[in-house]
Scaffold this motif. Structure first.
Motif, mmCIF file in Angstrom:
data_model
loop_
_atom_site.group_PDB
_atom_site.id
_atom_site.type_symbol
_atom_site.label_atom_id
_atom_site.label_comp_id
_atom_site.label_asym_id
_atom_site.label_seq_id
_atom_site.Cartn_x
_atom_site.Cartn_y
_atom_site.Cartn_z
ATOM 1 N N ALA A 1 24.809 25.402 112.381
ATOM 2 C CA ALA A 1 25.911 26.309 112.038
ATOM 3 C C ALA A 1 27.158 25.516 111.646
ATOM 4 O O ALA A 1 27.853 25.853 110.678
ATOM 5 C CB ALA A 1 26.220 27.229 113.213
ATOM 6 N N VAL A 2 27.448 24.454 112.395
ATOM 7 C CA VAL A 2 28.598 23.592 112.067
ATOM 8 C C VAL A 2 28.380 22.907 110.728
ATOM 9 O O VAL A 2 29.282 22.822 109.888
ATOM 10 C CB VAL A 2 28.830 22.552 113.183
ATOM 11 N N ARG A 3 27.160 22.421 110.506
ATOM 12 C CA ARG A 3 26.859 21.725 109.248
ATOM 13 C C ARG A 3 27.053 22.659 108.050
ATOM 14 O O ARG A 3 27.645 22.270 107.024
ATOM 15 C CB ARG A 3 25.419 21.211 109.299
ATOM 16 N N LEU A 4 26.593 23.881 108.165
ATOM 17 C CA LEU A 4 26.761 24.850 107.076
ATOM 18 C C LEU A 4 28.231 25.185 106.856
ATOM 19 O O LEU A 4 28.695 25.286 105.714
ATOM 20 C CB LEU A 4 25.978 26.123 107.397
ATOM 21 N N ALA A 5 28.981 25.360 107.955
ATOM 22 C CA ALA A 5 30.403 25.691 107.835
ATOM 23 C C ALA A 5 31.171 24.544 107.194
ATOM 24 O O ALA A 5 32.027 24.757 106.318
ATOM 25 C CB ALA A 5 30.976 26.018 109.208
ATOM 26 N N LEU A 6 30.885 23.311 107.607
ATOM 27 C CA LEU A 6 31.570 22.155 107.027
ATOM 28 C C LEU A 6 31.258 22.010 105.538
ATOM 29 O O LEU A 6 32.132 21.639 104.749
ATOM 30 C CB LEU A 6 31.168 20.885 107.770
ATOM 31 N N ARG A 7 30.025 22.302 105.157
ATOM 32 C CA ARG A 7 29.683 22.226 103.738
ATOM 33 C C ARG A 7 30.513 23.213 102.934
ATOM 34 O O ARG A 7 31.021 22.881 101.860
ATOM 35 C CB ARG A 7 28.189 22.508 103.547
ATOM 36 N N ARG A 8 30.669 24.427 103.472
ATOM 37 C CA ARG A 8 31.496 25.429 102.785
ATOM 38 C C ARG A 8 32.940 24.960 102.651
ATOM 39 O O ARG A 8 33.579 25.144 101.615
ATOM 40 C CB ARG A 8 31.457 26.744 103.553
ATOM 41 N N VAL A 9 33.471 24.365 103.720
ATOM 42 C CA VAL A 9 34.851 23.882 103.689
ATOM 43 C C VAL A 9 35.006 22.780 102.649
ATOM 44 O O VAL A 9 35.939 22.782 101.843
ATOM 45 C CB VAL A 9 35.271 23.383 105.090
ATOM 46 N N ARG A 10 34.088 21.821 102.661
ATOM 47 C CA ARG A 10 34.197 20.679 101.754
ATOM 48 C C ARG A 10 33.964 21.044 100.302
ATOM 49 O O ARG A 10 34.481 20.387 99.398
ATOM 50 C CB ARG A 10 33.210 19.588 102.205
ATOM 51 N N GLU A 11 33.186 22.093 100.079
ATOM 52 C CA GLU A 11 32.927 22.533 98.706
ATOM 53 C C GLU A 11 33.898 23.618 98.254
ATOM 54 O O GLU A 11 33.740 24.174 97.176
ATOM 55 C CB GLU A 11 31.486 23.045 98.587
#
Length: 513
Positions: A305-315
């Motif tokens: 869940a954290v990995r998916l959220a961070l990807r959204r933030v970075r993209e």
């Protein structure tokens, strides 16, 4: 779009569509083939969402029985995703009254299903001992369950998703503090849940059998302390290991101010979050899976869940944020018009500049203002104003932007809110900082009679009482530096953009200090 183009499923009424969960739920319902109607106090704030043309939007408020009744005509399923937290000391009464109105009007309109997202409450703790936030969420659930309309109350603890208040609090605490002296609640066990699993459960509840009228606990597979969540976040984000030192003397009030200083989440929102973290909140059943089966690999674990959220933030793909909903107490007065406005005193500061660049280049700079790009003048003054706002309970500058390049009506932008945007021409911001009166900032990209690009800027302030007048005159000596420098540097940034032939992505160099 006509009704025939929208889908063939039941019509759903979604309240809270301008908020974090509601704004993400609407496209999920549409993708599932359901038709959607949104009830919003300010329908214009939904105008720029990519799904706006696929839904019906009606103006109304959950505390107004007549507008709720009108919104429910022809509706089969009602999603209740609003709460009055932070609107004042009587927010529990406001929540109670709104829930009763929604339940009563749903029964009168013949709805066959209500769905509510509440908070997970600790087992064995008397309700009177819960934080006001959790206590009110529990009461709203009971009211809806007793409305006579079959209701599903989903109860979640910490929601992990890009832009959620809980995730932003976790992210900034962990990233900004390699060594932390923390409250004792960091040792409390919590069962976080990915926002994607929350949305999946909400959509699935539309198809529950008519005899289901109950609560469901929803959570991910991991039960962690907040301390473990911070350490695992650091590992996923590839940060050095954090040193966490819990101490017992930080009360929820002090904790909320500490969170408010370190993270973008203001103390007024951080307090109910930290108060809730004092209790162990873990799921005691997973019965929702009997009706909404878990797909392979779901629910998501904390790390994923954290990995998916961070990807959204970075993209820069954060579709909604915790600040999507208006901050309680934010001004809602109509915009003052020009000299014939009848609302009393109105102070203005107007600036204009010719710009040796195409209008498109100027607009790119205007729409990219705020967040990491800054405000193009006297950074120290803006920073000090942001800190002062946070010290008195405001939002300060840390909310930043949802998207680095694009804005839409309703977006939070540091301590402003986008009130109107006319692409290529006008950006109007309404102040959400603590002020003795409502204030606006308008920025225009125009073409004059000779065909030359012109930048026009207007700050407006409507003072309330003697304090409002005193405030304006106390800060007006700095306007030439702040607003004058802002107009000058926006024009220069547009010219630099035109020379470089690409959008400006970094803060303009400021020559005003």
């Amino acid at each position: 779009m006509t009704e025939d183009d929208r889908g063939t499923g039941p019509l759903c009424l979604v309240t809270g569509a301008t908020g974090y969960i509601g704004g993400r739920l609407v496209p999920e319902l549409l993708a599932a083939g359901l038709r959607v109607r949104c009830l919003a106090r300010s329908p214009e704030r939904l105008r720029d969402h990519p799904w706006a043309g696929d839904v019906e939007v009606v103006r109304g408020d959950v505390t107004d029985a007549d507008s709720v009744a009108r919104a429910m005509r022809g509706v089969g399923i009602g999603y209740y995703l609003v709460h009055a937290l932070g609107t004042g000391d009587d927010f529990e009464e406001t929540d109670r009254r709104a829930a009763r109105i929604f339940g009563e009007r749903a029964r009168a309109a013949g709805l066959h299903r209500l769905v509510y997202l509440g908070g997970l409450t600790p087992r064995g703790v008397p309700e009177r001992e819960l934080s006001p936030h959790l206590r009110s969420r529990a009461e709203v659930g009971r009211i809806l369950l007793g409305s006579g309309v079959p209701t599903a109350v989903l109860r979640a603890a910490v929601v992990i998703g890009s832009g959620s208040a809980s995730f932003e609090m976790l992210r900034h605490l962990t990233e900004r503090l390699p060594v932390m002296v923390t409250p004792s609640w960091v040792r409390t066990r919590i069962q976080p849940v990915a926002v994607r699993d929350v949305l999946r459960a909400l959509v699935g509840c539309a198809g529950l059998p008519a005899d289901v009228n109950r609560t469901f606990d929803i959570g991910g597979p991991d039960v962690l302390t907040y301390q473990e969540m911070m350490l695992r976040y650091a590992a996923v984000a590839e940060l050095p290991k954090r040193l966490i030192l819990p101490v017992p003397m930080l009360s929820p009030g002090l904790s909320s101010h500490w969170v408010g200083l370190v993270t973008p989440v203001p103390a007024s929102i951080a307090r109910p979050l930290t108060e809730s973290l004092r209790y162990e909140v873990v799921c005691h059943e997973h019965d929702i899976a009997r009706y909404v089966p878990d797909p392979p690999g779901r629910p998501f674990g904390f790390d994923e869940a954290v990995r998916l959220a961070l990807r959204r933030v970075r993209e820069a793909q954060v579709t909604t944020r915790w600040s999507s909903a208006s901050l309680p107490g934010a001004p809602s007065d109509p915009l003052p018009t020009d000299p014939d406005w009848a609302g009393g005193s109105l102070y203005t500061d107007c600036r204009e500049r010719s710009v040796d660049a195409p209008r498109e280049a100027l607009w790119r700079v205007v729409e990219g203002i705020g967040g990491d790009n800054g405000w193009y003048s006297f950074p120290l003054a803006w920073a000090v104003r942001g800190w002062l706002d946070r010290l008195i309970g405001g939002v300060g500058l840390r909310r930043g932007r949802r998207d680095a390049a694009r804005l839409r009506v309703g977006d939070s932008l540091d301590f402003w809110r986008v009130e109107e945007i006319e692409p290529g021409h006008l950006l109007r911001l309404r102040a959400e900082m603590r002020l003795p009166g409502p204030a606006w900032l308008e920025m225009y990209a125009e073409t004059d009679g000779t065909g030359r690009t012109r930048y026009r800027q207007r700050a407006l302030f409507h003072p309330r009482g003697l304090l409002g007048h005193a405030y304006w005159w106390s800060v007006s000596p700095f306007h030439a530096i702040v607003f004058g420098g802002m107009a000058r540097n926006i024009a220069r940034a547009a010219e630099a953009d035109a020379d470089a032939g690409r959008p400006v992505r970094e803060r303009a160099a400021t020559e005003d200090g």
